[in-house]
Structure formats: C-alpha cells, structure tokens
Design a protein around this motif. Structure first.
Motif, PDB file in Angstrom:
ATOM      1  N   ASP A  46      33.826  51.828  28.635  1.00 44.99           N
ATOM      2  CA  ASP A  46      34.961  51.685  27.776  1.00 44.99           C
ATOM      3  C   ASP A  46      36.137  50.899  28.519  1.00 44.99           C
ATOM      4  N   VAL A  47      36.222  51.191  29.708  1.00 36.75           N
ATOM      5  CA  VAL A  47      37.145  50.506  30.449  1.00 36.75           C
ATOM      6  C   VAL A  47      36.935  49.018  30.548  1.00 36.75           C
ATOM      7  N   ASP A  48      35.524  48.823  30.854  1.00 33.92           N
ATOM      8  CA  ASP A  48      34.974  47.270  31.054  1.00 33.92           C
ATOM      9  C   ASP A  48      35.288  46.575  29.694  1.00 33.92           C
ATOM     10  N   ALA A  49      34.922  47.280  28.444  1.00 32.89           N
ATOM     11  CA  ALA A  49      34.864  46.812  27.244  1.00 32.89           C
ATOM     12  C   ALA A  49      36.460  46.544  27.007  1.00 32.89           C
ATOM     13  N   ALA A  50      37.438  47.185  27.458  1.00 37.79           N
ATOM     14  CA  ALA A  50      38.799  46.828  27.258  1.00 37.79           C
ATOM     15  C   ALA A  50      39.408  45.693  27.822  1.00 37.79           C
ATOM     16  N   LEU A  51      38.916  45.699  29.212  1.00 40.03           N
ATOM     17  CA  LEU A  51      39.177  44.489  30.146  1.00 40.03           C
ATOM     18  C   LEU A  51      38.714  43.330  29.420  1.00 40.03           C
ATOM     19  N   ALA A  52      37.453  43.491  28.896  1.00 39.80           N
ATOM     20  CA  ALA A  52      36.805  42.155  28.303  1.00 39.80           C
ATOM     21  C   ALA A  52      37.533  41.636  27.030  1.00 39.80           C
ATOM     22  N   ARG A  53      38.197  42.790  26.074  1.00 37.64           N
ATOM     23  CA  ARG A  53      38.859  42.284  25.209  1.00 37.64           C
ATOM     24  C   ARG A  53      40.094  41.741  25.538  1.00 37.64           C
ATOM     25  N   ALA A  54      41.028  42.077  26.533  1.00 36.92           N
ATOM     26  CA  ALA A  54      41.945  41.593  27.148  1.00 36.92           C
ATOM     27  C   ALA A  54      41.689  40.158  27.998  1.00 36.92           C
ATOM     28  N   LYS A  55      40.668  40.037  28.089  1.00 39.62           N
ATOM     29  CA  LYS A  55      40.340  38.623  28.784  1.00 39.62           C
ATOM     30  C   LYS A  55      40.819  38.713  30.204  1.00 39.62           C
ATOM     31  N   VAL A  56      40.718  40.010  30.708  1.00 43.63           N
ATOM     32  CA  VAL A  56      40.985  40.290  32.263  1.00 43.63           C
ATOM     33  C   VAL A  56      39.534  40.424  32.747  1.00 43.63           C
ATOM     34  N   PRO A  57      39.227  39.346  33.846  1.00 41.01           N
ATOM     35  CA  PRO A  57      37.886  39.614  34.648  1.00 41.01           C
ATOM     36  C   PRO A  57      38.242  40.675  35.499  1.00 41.01           C
ATOM     37  N   LYS A 486      49.340  42.192  31.167  1.00 41.50           N
ATOM     38  CA  LYS A 486      49.957  43.131  30.003  1.00 41.50           C
ATOM     39  C   LYS A 486      48.825  43.735  29.017  1.00 41.50           C
ATOM     40  N   SER A 487      48.026  42.756  28.787  1.00 41.25           N
ATOM     41  CA  SER A 487      47.038  42.980  27.638  1.00 41.25           C
ATOM     42  C   SER A 487      45.689  44.144  28.214  1.00 41.25           C
ATOM     43  N   ALA A 488      45.995  44.417  29.242  1.00 42.07           N
ATOM     44  CA  ALA A 488      45.158  45.325  29.903  1.00 42.07           C
ATOM     45  C   ALA A 488      45.547  46.637  29.897  1.00 42.07           C
ATOM     46  N   ARG A 489      46.706  47.188  29.071  1.00 46.37           N
ATOM     47  CA  ARG A 489      47.388  48.584  28.918  1.00 46.37           C
ATOM     48  C   ARG A 489      46.184  49.562  28.236  1.00 46.37           C
ATOM     49  N   PRO A 490      45.316  48.845  27.028  1.00 46.33           N
ATOM     50  CA  PRO A 490      44.495  49.725  26.544  1.00 46.33           C
ATOM     51  C   PRO A 490      43.376  50.216  27.839  1.00 46.33           C
ATOM     52  N   ALA A 491      42.995  49.464  28.671  1.00 45.93           N
ATOM     53  CA  ALA A 491      41.908  49.464  29.645  1.00 45.93           C
ATOM     54  C   ALA A 491      42.731  50.657  30.677  1.00 45.93           C
ATOM     55  N   ILE A 492      43.786  50.376  30.969  1.00 45.73           N
ATOM     56  CA  ILE A 492      44.439  51.535  31.969  1.00 45.73           C
ATOM     57  C   ILE A 492      44.421  52.987  31.110  1.00 45.73           C
ATOM     58  N   GLU A 493      44.757  53.117  30.037  1.00 46.07           N
ATOM     59  CA  GLU A 493      44.838  54.048  29.181  1.00 46.07           C
ATOM     60  C   GLU A 493      43.404  54.687  29.067  1.00 46.07           C
ATOM     61  N   ALA A 494      42.264  53.999  28.720  1.00 46.16           N
ATOM     62  CA  ALA A 494      41.194  54.434  28.826  1.00 46.16           C
ATOM     63  C   ALA A 494      40.780  54.856  30.223  1.00 46.16           C
ATOM     64  N   LEU A 495      41.243  54.555  31.258  1.00 45.50           N
ATOM     65  CA  LEU A 495      40.674  54.868  32.420  1.00 45.50           C
ATOM     66  C   LEU A 495      41.550  56.151  32.892  1.00 45.50           C
ATOM     67  N   VAL A 496      42.577  56.347  32.513  1.00 46.12           N
ATOM     68  CA  VAL A 496      43.283  57.878  32.647  1.00 46.12           C
ATOM     69  C   VAL A 496      42.653  58.722  31.695  1.00 46.12           C
ATOM     70  N   ASP A 497      42.154  58.544  30.711  1.00 50.75           N
ATOM     71  CA  ASP A 497      41.341  59.392  29.679  1.00 50.75           C
ATOM     72  C   ASP A 497      40.248  59.682  30.571  1.00 50.75           C
TER      73      ASP A 497
END
Length: 503
Positions: A46-57, A486-497
């Motif tokens: 889910d972190v990988d997916a959030a990074l992809a949505r944020a267009k962060v490699p 900044k678009s990677a915030r959901p990925a960080i939140e998913a990582l904490v979860d």
C-alpha cells in the motif's frame, strides 16, 4: 512557571551514562551491522501504491523500520545508507545533542545591568539588557523583565537603554533569501537577544455594535504607525488575511486596504517585522513607554566592557524555561529559530564534565554556526560513531545543504532510546493525531507514534518511534527527496499505519 534551579547530581549521572562503554556496545549501536547483513522486506504494497499515485519513484525514498532496542533484522531497509535532505527532522540531532551536552535543566540567563545612580525614580545613566541566547524571550517575559526594572524604583531613564547581543556571532541574512517569504515567522534569524521571534502579533476582534474590527498589535513598536481598526465585511470567513489586503512593506507603518469578515470572530495573526534589525530596539522602547516608563535617551545596540577587575555586576537576571521545555517547543511545533538558538548555544558553551562545573557555570565564548558544527560533530563521533556523519548547517533543517542518512538517524534514535534522557526526547515529539505538527493527521495509528516531521518544497520526512499493536516499539525513518514530495503524504501515513500493526 520558570525554572531557576541547577541540579548538578543529574548532570553527573548523565556524564557517567555517556562514559559507559557497555552502553555503547549494546543494542543502541548494533543497527549498523544489522543493516549491512539483514534481508529486510521491501516497501509494503500500500506504500508502494501511494508512492506511484504521487508520482514519486522508489529511488527518491529512504525508509528504515527497526526495533528500538536493536533486536532482530529491520522490517524495512530501503536505501538507508543514502544521505538525504531531512528538512526539520535534523532538529533531532540538535535537540538530543543539547540534552546530552547541556542537560535537561540547563537555562539561559538574560542579565540586566544598571550604570549610574537612582534618585527619585530616575536612573542617571544607562540600563543594559544582555542577551545570552534565550530561545523564548517572548513578549510576556520581556514585560516581566521591564516590570522588575520598575520594581527597582526606576520609572525614568536619563541615559540610554543598551541592548547587548554580542553573545552570538552570526552573519546578517536576508529573511527572504531561503524561500522568498520574508514575512513568515519561521524565517526569523537567530539572535543573542531574540525578542518575540522578531514578530508582530495582531489580534483582530469585531465590534458587533459598530462597523469595525479592532486591531491590537503586540508588542507596540516605537516609531511605527499601526492602523487600529479595519472595516467589517459580510459573508463567509474564508481567507481573512487576503481580505485585509495588509501592507507590511514599510517598516514605519502597518496598514490595511481591505476589511475583516465579521463571521471570522476573533483571530490572531503573527507576521515577521519588515525590518528585523531594528525590531529589538523598537520593541523595548515601545513596551517601556506603553508601561508608563520614560526615556530621555534612546534604545540602541551596544555591549558591556569585557569582564575584568571591577566589572559591572547585574542588578538582576531573568532565567528561561529549562532546556527540556524548550526542546518540546522545538520538536512539537518545529520552531526553526528556537532550534538555531540552541544550536548556537552548543557552540558558545564548551562541553565540560558536569563534575567540574554546574550546567550554568560553564565558560562561554561567542556562539557561531562554525563552532556549533564542530561541537555537534565531535559529540556525534563519540556517541553515535565516526562513520556516516551528518552534514550540518544551522541545525534546524531550514537548509538546502544539510544531509543525513536514514541509517544514521536510526543509530541516533537507538542511542537515544538507550539513554536516560529518552523520556525527555520522546515527550518532545509530535504524537500522530494528537498534537504538534501531527495534530491534524487522520490515521488508524492515531496516538501510537511519536514522530518528528520535516517538510520543504521538495522534502518530506518523519523520524521517531512507533508503538506497535503487539507491544514492541519500533524506530521509523522515512525521507522523500523529490519535486512531488508533498504528494507523498498518504504514503508516509500508510507507512506509519503499517508499522503500528507489526507484532
């Protein structure tokens, strides 16, 4: 309440802890070898997916998740040896170094000197306020300082009020140079006599019985015209700051071309003063006169003579809050200028064994960024290790050049976890969904993580401790360096979860 006591026994205990060879060889120092050999799993799906949505490699991200006590292989070990810009997460280095080197009960002094005789309420001479780096000399505490002057029977000063800021040796900087936002209080430059963060606080209060809102300015600045009222507007509150059409560009006046929506109720707005070099003199003179004091001379910058035989003794001094309290303000709210004040203090107060001197009796020199870097790096080599050194600048993370790896941050956090000062550092970190810079984060891990946050235009980072569901405590470090950070915030939140769900 302000703390004045100095506890030397606590300092001696900390010195013994720092000198303990066995501590260095236990869990807090094994992460480097673990990282080199472990077969950790990659980023969660889910972190990988959030990074992809944020267009962060993935190669713009560094992540470490490892047990706080250093037992077992890391759960995540992704690009942890790469030095990256951590933004305000760098404050962890400054604050933990300060807690160890100065001690949690260290305080800053602001002495006040009186030159001349006092007769019939008049001081026939100068009054000098000597700044020594207090990170939180806010308006209320300046008022109390001046009130103590009046308590000495001084209501008129026939000479000058002299402000001594020679304790720090820092270059003059343009507050707009970092990001073009000179009026943002976070861009305030450090100062040995840092008054109210060099900011003007405006309280806007609608008068429902009339057509205006009152504007209260704190502190009152001498020589500055301040518009006392603005017209009331109808409609939703929205962006009330834009509606005011404020003009802060002229240091001699503050005015508004717009109005204030009545639906906003009372609001408080803080802005950095347009001419920071004159802020302290204007603030001291304005507040002194607002308190009924009279001044026949001027408020000016100056310095006391070098200490020596017959040196002037302070009439009194005011003490700051303790370092432990200051560190909470720095980390909970990511206060840049307070972090830099602490960092410069490390360069000003040479580390001395606590058994030889009390924490507030140490010899001092002028604090500089260069001296602070030398002190912190020497401490890092002694406590964390000689390899993988951080690249330090001003100690706050408000920098384009500071660098540190997730691996190095992991070692720092493991060292802190094994330290008797762990409670002070952990208590200073924002709690997910509860307070500080993480108060508004909505997460299934709400309340379970203490994390320092960091954010710049192209940086997003967190580092700290996560209390997992099964009772273990993990160290989590995640740094993103990318234009889409900044678009990677959901990925960080998913990582904490994800970390909070580990067993």
């Amino acid at each position: 309440m302000f703390f004045h006591a100095v506890f030397r026994p606590a300092q001696r205990a900390l010195a013994r802890a720092r000198q303990s060879v066995s501590l260095r060889r236990t869990a807090g120092f094994v992460v480097a070898s673990v990282l080199a050999s472990a077969h950790a799993q990659g980023l969660p799906p889910d972190v990988d997916a959030a990074l992809a949505r944020a267009k962060v490699p993935r190669d713009a991200v560094s992540v470490l998740l490892v047990e706080a006590q250093g037992q077992g292989a890391p759960r995540i070990n992704h690009r942890t040896s790469v030095a990256m810009n951590p933004a305000s997460v760098m404050k962890l280095v400054t604050t933990f170094a300060a807690l160890e080197l100065l001690g949690p009960v260290y305080t800053w002094s602001t002495p006040v000197f009186i030159e001349g005789a006092v007769r019939d309420g008049t001081l026939f001479g100068n009054l000098t306020i000597q700044g020594q780096g207090d990170p939180k000399l806010v308006l209320e505490r300046l008022w109390l300082l001046l009130r103590r002057v009046q308590g000495l029977g001084i209501h008129t000063i026939a000479g000058d009020i002299v402000l001594d800021r020679s304790a720090f040796d820092v270059p003059v900087t343009d507050p707009s140079s970092f990001d073009g936002e000179p009026l943002r209080p976070y861009n305030a430059a450090p100062d040995a006599l840092l008054i109210n963060f060099k900011s003007v606080v405006m309280t806007l209060t609608p008068e429902l019985s009339s057509t205006v809102a009152r504007v209260q300015f704190d502190p009152p600045l001498a020589g500055v015209q301040m518009q006392a009222t603005v017209p009331l507007l109808t409609g939703e509150c929205g962006d009330y700051r834009a509606a005011l059409k404020a003009d802060f560009g002229d240091p001699s006046r503050i005015r508004f071309a717009g109005g204030y929506p009545v639906s906003c109720g009372e609001k408080v707005w803080a802005v950095a003063y347009a001419d920071p070099t004159s802020y302290a003199t204007r603030a001291v003179q304005g507040l002194w006169q607002d308190m009924g004091g009279k001044l026949q001379g001027s408020v000016r910058m100056g310095s006391l003579p070098a200490p020596g035989a017959g040196a002037l003794k302070p009439a009194f001094e005011v003490r700051s809050a303790t370092l432990a309290e200051i560190v909470r303000d720095i980390n909970k709210y990511s206060n840049n200028v307070m972090a830099q004040q602490v960092y410069l203090t490390l360069g000003r107060v040479p580390p001395t064994p606590a058994s030889e001197a009390g924490v507030n009796d140490l010899p001092t020199v002028a604090g500089s960024f260069e001296a602070a870097r030398a002190v912190v790096l020497r401490w890092w080599k002694d406590r964390i290790g000689a390899g993988d050194l951080p690249v330090l600048d001003n100690g706050s993370g408000l920098s384009r050049t500071e660098r540190i790896s997730a691996q190095a941050l992991g070692r720092l956090l493991q060292t802190a976890y094994a330290s008797p000062l762990m409670p002070e550092l952990m208590a200073s970190l924002p709690i997910t969904g509860v307070d500080g810079t993480l108060r508004r984060v909505k997460s299934r891990a709400s309340g379970s993580a203490h994390l320092k946050t960091g954010s710049l235009v192209d940086v997003l980072a967190v580092a700290g401790y996560v209390h997992a569901a099964a009772g273990k405590r993990y160290i989590l470090v995640a740094i993103v360096n990318h234009p889409n950070a900044k678009s990677a915030r959901p990925a960080i939140e998913a990582l904490v979860d994800w970390a909070a769900r580990q067993n």
